[in-house]
Design an enzyme around this catalytic site. Structure first.
Site, PDB file in Angstrom:
ATOM      1  N   TYR A  47       0.831  -1.221   0.000  1.00 47.96           N
ATOM      2  CA  TYR A  47       0.000   0.000   0.000  1.00 47.96           C
ATOM      3  C   TYR A  47       0.861   1.266   0.000  1.00 47.96           C
ATOM      4  O   TYR A  47       0.353   2.371  -0.199  1.00 47.96           O
ATOM      5  CB  TYR A  47      -0.932   0.059   1.223  1.00 47.96           C
ATOM      6  N   HIS A 105       0.638 -11.743   2.356  1.00 50.90           N
ATOM      7  CA  HIS A 105      -0.445 -11.011   1.677  1.00 50.90           C
ATOM      8  C   HIS A 105      -1.243 -11.874   0.692  1.00 50.90           C
ATOM      9  O   HIS A 105      -2.465 -11.782   0.607  1.00 50.90           O
ATOM     10  CB  HIS A 105       0.147  -9.791   0.962  1.00 50.90           C
TER      11      HIS A 105
HETATM   12  N1  LIG Z   1      -5.574  -8.732   2.092  1.00 51.36           N
HETATM   13  C1  LIG Z   1      -5.891  -8.252   0.911  1.00 51.36           C
HETATM   14  O1  LIG Z   1      -5.504  -8.780  -0.145  1.00 51.36           O
HETATM   15  C2  LIG Z   1      -6.770  -7.048   0.830  1.00 51.36           C
HETATM   16  C3  LIG Z   1      -7.408  -6.726  -0.369  1.00 51.36           C
HETATM   17  C4  LIG Z   1      -8.233  -5.599  -0.387  1.00 51.36           C
HETATM   18  C5  LIG Z   1      -8.388  -4.837   0.739  1.00 51.36           C
HETATM   19  N2  LIG Z   1      -7.732  -5.151   1.906  1.00 51.36           N
HETATM   20  C6  LIG Z   1      -7.873  -4.328   3.143  1.00 51.36           C
HETATM   21  O2  LIG Z   1      -9.258  -4.185   3.446  1.00 51.36           O
HETATM   22  C7  LIG Z   1      -9.595  -2.811   3.479  1.00 51.36           C
HETATM   23  C8  LIG Z   1     -11.032  -2.606   3.041  1.00 51.36           C
HETATM   24  O3  LIG Z   1     -11.283  -3.120   1.779  1.00 51.36           O
HETATM   25  P1  LIG Z   1     -11.530  -2.192   0.494  1.00 51.36           P
HETATM   26  O4  LIG Z   1     -10.801  -0.943   0.665  1.00 51.36           O
HETATM   27  O5  LIG Z   1     -11.235  -3.031  -0.696  1.00 51.36           O
HETATM   28  O6  LIG Z   1     -13.115  -2.003   0.443  1.00 51.36           O
HETATM   29  P2  LIG Z   1     -14.269  -1.476   1.412  1.00 51.36           P
HETATM   30  O7  LIG Z   1     -13.773  -1.079   2.723  1.00 51.36           O
HETATM   31  O8  LIG Z   1     -15.362  -2.479   1.314  1.00 51.36           O
HETATM   32  O9  LIG Z   1     -14.794  -0.214   0.606  1.00 51.36           O
HETATM   33  C9  LIG Z   1     -14.111   0.997   0.531  1.00 51.36           C
HETATM   34  C10 LIG Z   1     -14.927   1.915  -0.364  1.00 51.36           C
HETATM   35  O10 LIG Z   1     -16.245   2.048   0.182  1.00 51.36           O
HETATM   36  C11 LIG Z   1     -16.540   3.384   0.476  1.00 51.36           C
HETATM   37  N3  LIG Z   1     -17.157   3.393   1.816  1.00 51.36           N
HETATM   38  C12 LIG Z   1     -16.580   3.130   3.006  1.00 51.36           C
HETATM   39  N4  LIG Z   1     -17.459   3.245   4.007  1.00 51.36           N
HETATM   40  C13 LIG Z   1     -18.638   3.571   3.443  1.00 51.36           C
HETATM   41  C14 LIG Z   1     -19.921   3.821   3.958  1.00 51.36           C
HETATM   42  N5  LIG Z   1     -20.194   3.766   5.262  1.00 51.36           N
HETATM   43  N6  LIG Z   1     -20.918   4.145   3.071  1.00 51.36           N
HETATM   44  C15 LIG Z   1     -20.664   4.205   1.751  1.00 51.36           C
HETATM   45  N7  LIG Z   1     -19.459   3.978   1.200  1.00 51.36           N
HETATM   46  C16 LIG Z   1     -18.449   3.670   2.042  1.00 51.36           C
HETATM   47  C17 LIG Z   1     -15.228   4.141   0.433  1.00 51.36           C
HETATM   48  O11 LIG Z   1     -15.432   5.393  -0.157  1.00 51.36           O
HETATM   49  P3  LIG Z   1     -15.009   6.765   0.605  1.00 51.36           P
HETATM   50  O12 LIG Z   1     -13.521   6.743   0.719  1.00 51.36           O
HETATM   51  O13 LIG Z   1     -15.547   7.811  -0.326  1.00 51.36           O
HETATM   52  O14 LIG Z   1     -15.714   6.728   1.927  1.00 51.36           O
HETATM   53  C18 LIG Z   1     -14.363   3.288  -0.479  1.00 51.36           C
HETATM   54  O15 LIG Z   1     -14.531   3.668  -1.823  1.00 51.36           O
HETATM   55  C19 LIG Z   1      -8.547  -2.173   2.554  1.00 51.36           C
HETATM   56  O16 LIG Z   1      -8.468  -0.781   2.724  1.00 51.36           O
HETATM   57  C20 LIG Z   1      -7.306  -2.922   2.977  1.00 51.36           C
HETATM   58  O17 LIG Z   1      -6.811  -2.415   4.211  1.00 51.36           O
HETATM   59  C21 LIG Z   1      -6.940  -6.263   1.965  1.00 51.36           C
END
Ligand SMILES: NC(=O)c1ccc[n+]([C@@H]2O[C@H](COP(=O)([O-])OP(=O)(O)OC[C@H]3O[C@@H](n4cnc5c(N)ncnc54)[C@H](OP(=O)(O)O)[C@@H]3O)[C@@H](O)[C@H]2O)c1
Length: 272
Positions: A47, A105
């Site tokens: 990241y 990861h």
């Molecule tokens: N281990 C892995 O391979 C892996 C892969 C992917 C992700 N991750 C981790 O998991 C975390 C979360 O996953 P993600 O970032 O893919 O997806 P997520 O948390 O499901 O979604 C993030 C998106 O949703 C929006 N959002 C967040 N809260 C909201 C709410 N209450 N209402 C409406 N929209 C909302 C955000 O927009 P805004 O910014 O505009 O609020 C952003 O665009 C990542 O940041 C990372 O730390 C790990």
């Protein structure tokens, strides 16, 4: 805050995801999240924000021991010497002597799992990580990893939200005393427009995103929603003052399918 307990680890049930948060935005979001009561921050080498996560941690004034910090080792550092060296680099960027959770990861078929897990366990023994685990591991790989690892693995961090059925991974983790940590828990923002979840939420004065997070936490799964908006930090953590009924839990669980995956990381090595 509730906790998910797994093989000796006590993981705060809601954490802040930081994928794609960069620079000052990242540091500010981490600081604010901790000030609002978050006690779990999820980052990764890939990241490119470990430095800013560390800045946010320090700026928050929250005691180090009260925060659960996770980072993840990228697949190009899975050879034993590389793993230890890159963990030291992550700790230097975070300005920490130890992370609470260190994850592989993604699976990397090019390096024998036994070697990588041996190195991961060694890093734990050296005190650089309180706990170790994996991410994006299938059921077969979880079983293989547990058998090969000399230290307990505490979790598999996988994509999980109402559109994706993860029953098999959950069962495998439960068999091994491991936690599931749900990434993309609000389906990368898509949950916001879900009519079914919005209807369920109306009963409790909660948003569809809060219902999704509550549904995860109520299964004893930890979730790490990401937001770049300060106002949504509170929304995503205010899920501990209501409970979904058994019928609502079942209704939401029926929305998921094995084909509901949203993330397709073309850069991630394929297990072939
Ligand atoms: N281990 C892995 O391979 C892996 C892969 C992917 C992700 N991750 C981790 O998991 C975390 C979360 O996953 P993600 O970032 O893919 O997806 P997520 O948390 O499901 O979604 C993030 C998106 O949703 C929006 N959002 C967040 N809260 C909201 C709410 N209450 N209402 C409406 N929209 C909302 C955000 O927009 P805004 O910014 O505009 O609020 C952003 O665009 C990542 O940041 C990372 O730390 C790990």
């Amino acid at each position: 805050m509730q906790f998910v307990e797994a093989n000796g680890a006590k993981i705060p049930a809601i954490g802040l995801g930081t994928w794609e948060l960069r620079g000052r935005t990242c540091a500010r979001l981490v600081e604010q999240a901790l000030k609002l009561g978050y006690r779990h921050i999820d980052t990764a080498q890939v990241y490119e924000n470990e430095r800013e996560v560390g800045e946010g941690l320090r700026a928050s004034g929250v005691r180090r021991d009260d925060v659960f910090v996770t980072t993840k080792i990228w697949t190009t550092h899975f050879a034993p010497n590389d793993l230890e060296r890159s963990t030291r680099e992550s700790l230097a960027k975070l300005h920490l002597s130890q992370v609470d959770l260190l994850l592989l990861h993604w699976p990397n078929p090019r390096v024998p799992l036994q070697e990588t897990l041996g190195a991961l366990a060694q890093v734990r023994k050296l005190g650089m990580a309180r706990h170790i685990g994996v991410s994006n591991f299938t059921v077969a790989l979880i079983d293989e990893a547990v058998a090969a690892c000399p230290e307990p693995l505490v979790c598999d961090q996988v994509e999980y939200h109402p559109y994706l059925d993860q029953t098999k991974v959950k069962e495998a983790c439960a068999r091994h005393g491991m936690a599931v940590i749900a990434y993309s828990p609000v389906a990368m923002g898509r949950i916001k427009n879900d009519q079914t979840l919005a209807r369920v939420g109306q009963v409790y004065g909660k948003t569809a995103a809060q219902v999704s997070l509550r549904w995860l936490v109520q299964q004893n799964v930890a979730a790490i929603p990401r937001t770049s908006r300060i106002e949504r930090l509170s929304e995503n953590i205010n899920i501990f003052d209501f409970a979904l009924s058994d019928d609502e839990m079942r209704l939401i669980s029926r929305m998921g399918s094995a084909k509901g995956r949203l993330t397709d990381f073309g850069f991630a090595p394929k297990w072939d």
